[in-house]
Design a protein around this motif. Structure first.
Motif, PDB file in Angstrom:
ATOM      1  N   CYS A  35       0.717  -1.163   0.132  1.00  0.00           N
ATOM      2  CA  CYS A  35      -0.046   0.035   0.016  1.00  0.00           C
ATOM      3  C   CYS A  35       0.792   1.317   0.037  1.00  0.00           C
ATOM      4  O   CYS A  35       1.637   1.571   0.930  1.00  0.00           O
ATOM      5  CB  CYS A  35      -0.561   0.003   1.224  1.00  0.00           C
ATOM      6  SG  CYS A  35      -1.950   1.478   1.277  1.00  0.00           S
ATOM      7  N   ASN A  88      -0.157   4.077   0.807  1.00  0.00           N
ATOM      8  CA  ASN A  88      -0.700   4.656   1.892  1.00  0.00           C
ATOM      9  C   ASN A  88      -0.008   4.450   3.308  1.00  0.00           C
ATOM     10  O   ASN A  88       0.443   5.203   4.163  1.00  0.00           O
ATOM     11  CB  ASN A  88      -2.040   4.506   2.005  1.00  0.00           C
ATOM     12  CG  ASN A  88      -2.790   5.612   2.978  1.00  0.00           C
ATOM     13  OD1 ASN A  88      -2.470   6.812   3.011  1.00  0.00           O
ATOM     14  ND2 ASN A  88      -3.749   5.045   3.862  1.00  0.00           N
ATOM     15  N   CYS A  89       0.073   3.141   3.237  1.00  0.00           N
ATOM     16  CA  CYS A  89       0.654   2.717   4.713  1.00  0.00           C
ATOM     17  C   CYS A  89       1.573   1.554   4.791  1.00  0.00           C
ATOM     18  O   CYS A  89       2.223   1.130   5.765  1.00  0.00           O
ATOM     19  CB  CYS A  89      -0.763   2.088   5.682  1.00  0.00           C
ATOM     20  SG  CYS A  89      -1.107   0.534   5.332  1.00  0.00           S
ATOM     21  N   CYS A 142      -5.869  -2.836   0.677  1.00  0.00           N
ATOM     22  CA  CYS A 142      -4.907  -2.915   1.553  1.00  0.00           C
ATOM     23  C   CYS A 142      -5.462  -3.626   2.604  1.00  0.00           C
ATOM     24  O   CYS A 142      -6.829  -3.339   3.116  1.00  0.00           O
ATOM     25  CB  CYS A 142      -4.484  -1.384   1.925  1.00  0.00           C
ATOM     26  SG  CYS A 142      -3.176  -1.551   3.361  1.00  0.00           S
ATOM     27  N   CYS A 157      -5.067  -0.647   6.023  1.00  0.00           N
ATOM     28  CA  CYS A 157      -5.737   0.583   6.101  1.00  0.00           C
ATOM     29  C   CYS A 157      -7.075   0.678   5.446  1.00  0.00           C
ATOM     30  O   CYS A 157      -7.826   1.499   5.541  1.00  0.00           O
ATOM     31  CB  CYS A 157      -5.128   1.879   6.050  1.00  0.00           C
ATOM     32  SG  CYS A 157      -4.474   2.128   4.187  1.00  0.00           S
TER      33      CYS A 157
HETATM   34 ZN    ZN Z   1      -2.883   0.993   3.491  1.00  0.00          ZN
END
Ligand code: ZN
Length: 282
Positions: free
Chosen positions: A120, A122-123, A138, A141
């Motif tokens: 991911c 994002n995370c 994901c 998250c």
């Molecule tokens: Zn994530």
């Protein structure tokens, strides 16, 4: 037909939102799996090679490329991103029927995207395919990620009945083509065309016109072909981008595309630069 367009599969969007229907399609004994060696297609007589889905792949991650006559056509997701185009692949693309090349292009781009998006953005946690292989979610998250397409403008500036063609150092000897460059965030297509011609050849243009577009699966571009009118013909080359640029009269472009000897070798027919030159030459 513009290269990599005209695919014959129905992308089956409804199936992407129906996991049970997706599972039933891939269990169907008639289901087809695209035969790939890495990212190289198996081909015979201008057509892609397909096989049944081996029972060993029952739990494998598959992308639904689409349906034909109600039969699911799939490709297997791997963890290996594509490398550059091989010489063999480029030669083979000439032999592939137009609709087949489009199916291959879609498969190549989406498989390569999967291999490059296993984690991911994002995370950093692992992601897993969903939506029949047309997205990844994901595990950490919950962010949903979707295959990306990168827009590229490719264009001919025209002045006094002549087209501006450029040559990148990496081109085969003698090859000239339309100028091209990636759109940047915050730009319209028209603005990107004007900026690129200005940066690469030092020429101001107006009257940008859209001509056609083409998916380009190396790795996932959308080529947006345009023409523009040049204010003058004084070329100031950006040597980091181009080795040379020339103005070529319409009659000469037409003759070269028809196979005559001329001041340049044209781009290959499956590239939209070829279609753009052909459209411009009339
Ligand atoms: Zn994530």
């Amino acid at each position: 037909m513009i290269g990599f367009t005209g695919g014959l599969l129905d992308r089956g969007d409804a199936i992407r939102h129906d996991p049970a229907a997706f599972a039933a399609l891939r269990r169907d004994p008639a289901a087809r799996l695209l035969v790939l060696d890495g990212y190289e297609p198996a081909m015979a007589a201008g057509e892609l090679g397909w096989a049944g889905i081996d029972p060993a792949l029952a739990d494998a991650d598959l992308v639904l490329l689409g349906l034909r006559d109600g039969i699911g056509h799939f490709a297997a997701i791997t963890e290996q991103p594509a490398r550059g185009r091989s010489f063999e692949l480029i030669a083979a693309l000439h032999a592939l029927a137009a609709g087949e090349a489009a199916t291959y292009a879609a498969a190549r781009s989406v498989l390569d995207w999967h291999a490059r998006h296993r984690f991911c953005a994002n995370c950093g946690q692992a992601t897993a395919p969903f939506r029949a292989g047309w997205g990844r979610r994901c595990d950490g998250c919950g962010t949903e990620h979707f295959p990306r397409v990168d827009p590229v403008v490719i264009m001919i500036a025209e002045h006094d009945g002549r087209a501006l063609l450029g040559r990148q150092p990496a081109f085969p000897p003698g090859r000239y083509s339309a100028l091209a460059g990636f759109l940047e965030p915050g730009e319209s297509i028209e603005e990107a065309v004007a900026r690129e011609i200005g940066e690469e050849a030092g020429i101001a243009v107006t009257d940008v016109r859209y001509v056609a577009s083409q998916p380009w699966p190396f790795p996932s571009s959308l080529m947006i072909a345009c023409t523009a009118q040049a204010a003058d013909d004084r070329i100031t080359l950006d040597r980091n981008e181009l080795e040379d640029a020339i103005w070529v009269p319409r009659d000469t472009v037409r003759a070269v595309l028809a196979g005559a000897e001329g001041p340049f070798l044209p781009p290959p027919p499956y590239a939209i630069a070829y279609s753009l030159l052909k459209a411009w030459a009339g």
